[in-house]
Design a protein around this motif. Sequence first.
Motif, PDB file in Angstrom:
ATOM      1  N   ARG A 176      60.353  67.076  45.009  1.00  0.00           N
ATOM      2  CA  ARG A 176      61.836  66.705  45.484  1.00  0.00           C
ATOM      3  C   ARG A 176      62.632  66.918  44.102  1.00  0.00           C
ATOM      4  NH1 ARG A 176      60.845  61.248  48.666  1.00  0.00           N
ATOM      5  NH2 ARG A 176      59.671  61.804  50.485  1.00  0.00           N
ATOM      6  N   THR A 177      64.073  67.324  44.523  1.00  0.00           N
ATOM      7  CA  THR A 177      64.761  67.527  43.447  1.00  0.00           C
ATOM      8  C   THR A 177      64.954  66.356  42.671  1.00  0.00           C
ATOM      9  OG1 THR A 177      66.705  66.932  44.770  1.00  0.00           O
ATOM     10  CG2 THR A 177      66.066  69.467  44.614  1.00  0.00           C
ATOM     11  N   GLN A 231      65.391  75.558  45.005  1.00  0.00           N
ATOM     12  CA  GLN A 231      64.210  75.535  44.094  1.00  0.00           C
ATOM     13  C   GLN A 231      64.812  74.966  42.697  1.00  0.00           C
ATOM     14  OE1 GLN A 231      61.219  76.086  44.633  1.00  0.00           O
ATOM     15  NE2 GLN A 231      61.604  76.110  46.678  1.00  0.00           N
ATOM     16  N   PRO A 232      64.020  74.492  41.746  1.00  0.00           N
ATOM     17  CA  PRO A 232      64.330  73.778  40.488  1.00  0.00           C
ATOM     18  C   PRO A 232      64.677  75.156  39.695  1.00  0.00           C
ATOM     19  CG  PRO A 232      62.605  72.668  41.225  1.00  0.00           C
ATOM     20  CD  PRO A 232      62.625  73.693  42.367  1.00  0.00           C
ATOM     21  N   LEU A 233      65.361  74.942  38.626  1.00  0.00           N
ATOM     22  CA  LEU A 233      65.804  76.084  37.720  1.00  0.00           C
ATOM     23  C   LEU A 233      64.554  76.719  37.249  1.00  0.00           C
ATOM     24  CD1 LEU A 233      67.873  77.482  36.250  1.00  0.00           C
ATOM     25  CD2 LEU A 233      67.940  76.044  34.561  1.00  0.00           C
ATOM     26  N   GLY A 272      58.241  78.315  38.928  1.00  0.00           N
ATOM     27  CA  GLY A 272      57.384  79.456  38.841  1.00  0.00           C
ATOM     28  C   GLY A 272      57.298  80.150  37.321  1.00  0.00           C
ATOM     29  N   TYR A 273      57.899  78.983  36.419  1.00  0.00           N
ATOM     30  CA  TYR A 273      57.929  79.480  34.784  1.00  0.00           C
ATOM     31  C   TYR A 273      56.775  78.511  34.150  1.00  0.00           C
ATOM     32  CZ  TYR A 273      61.843  82.326  35.859  1.00  0.00           C
ATOM     33  OH  TYR A 273      62.699  83.556  36.224  1.00  0.00           O
ATOM     34  N   LEU A 274      56.619  77.632  34.662  1.00  0.00           N
ATOM     35  CA  LEU A 274      55.686  76.579  33.981  1.00  0.00           C
ATOM     36  C   LEU A 274      54.381  76.351  34.451  1.00  0.00           C
ATOM     37  CD1 LEU A 274      58.436  73.695  33.854  1.00  0.00           C
ATOM     38  CD2 LEU A 274      58.021  75.213  32.144  1.00  0.00           C
TER      39      LEU A 274
END
Length: 223
Positions: A183-184, A163-165, A168-170
Amino acid sequence: IKTAVDMKKLRGEYVYGQAPYGYKKGTEKNTIIIDDNVSEIVRRIFHMAEDGITVSAIAKTLNEENVMTPSMYLEKVRGKYKPSPYWSYESVKNIIVNRIYTGDTEPFKSQVIKIGSNKVKQIPYGERIVIPDTHEAIISRETYFNARKIIKSTEKSKRNIKQPLLSGYLVCGCCGHKLTKGRTTNKNWLCASARYTDARECSHIRLNEAMMEEKLLAAVKID
């Protein structure tokens, strides 16, 4: 108290709070009955999945037809509830994986890691207790297991993705749904709702990851 509630669960009584989408509380205590207002939508979702239609495609179809989401329906019948205006991957998946629609009950889907801990872990699907025929079924067991196959194939492909850093926050400023990057190697964060609906505002949301990280670092940098 917990032991008494657990015994009720093992007897097939419904002691889980709000009735799942497609059902409503029965007149007898700790029972649920079919909600004819939305049960046909549940059946349709299962039949579409059984026919091999992907979860995302099901969500998009429901949005295109302006079918009321479970949370919007709950707000209508219950009031004072924060609704989500769009069907998403998760809202469709949560219906397809729920065995309650076959008339069976899974009383324990999770368990505490150790006594005294607040952390829980999901019990593997094949190890769960199943109480059969606790209420009227909306779909057959055959349809349920056929529909679940589409979830399994999707989960296998996503299982080992890091999961990207900022995951869930944006959130989207238009609809409030989370932004996703997929995708990364992708450079932009997009509104998740844009995948399931042609809502014009959300489809234009583009947040460059490198630019976002640069702004965050500048905001927390201490001189």
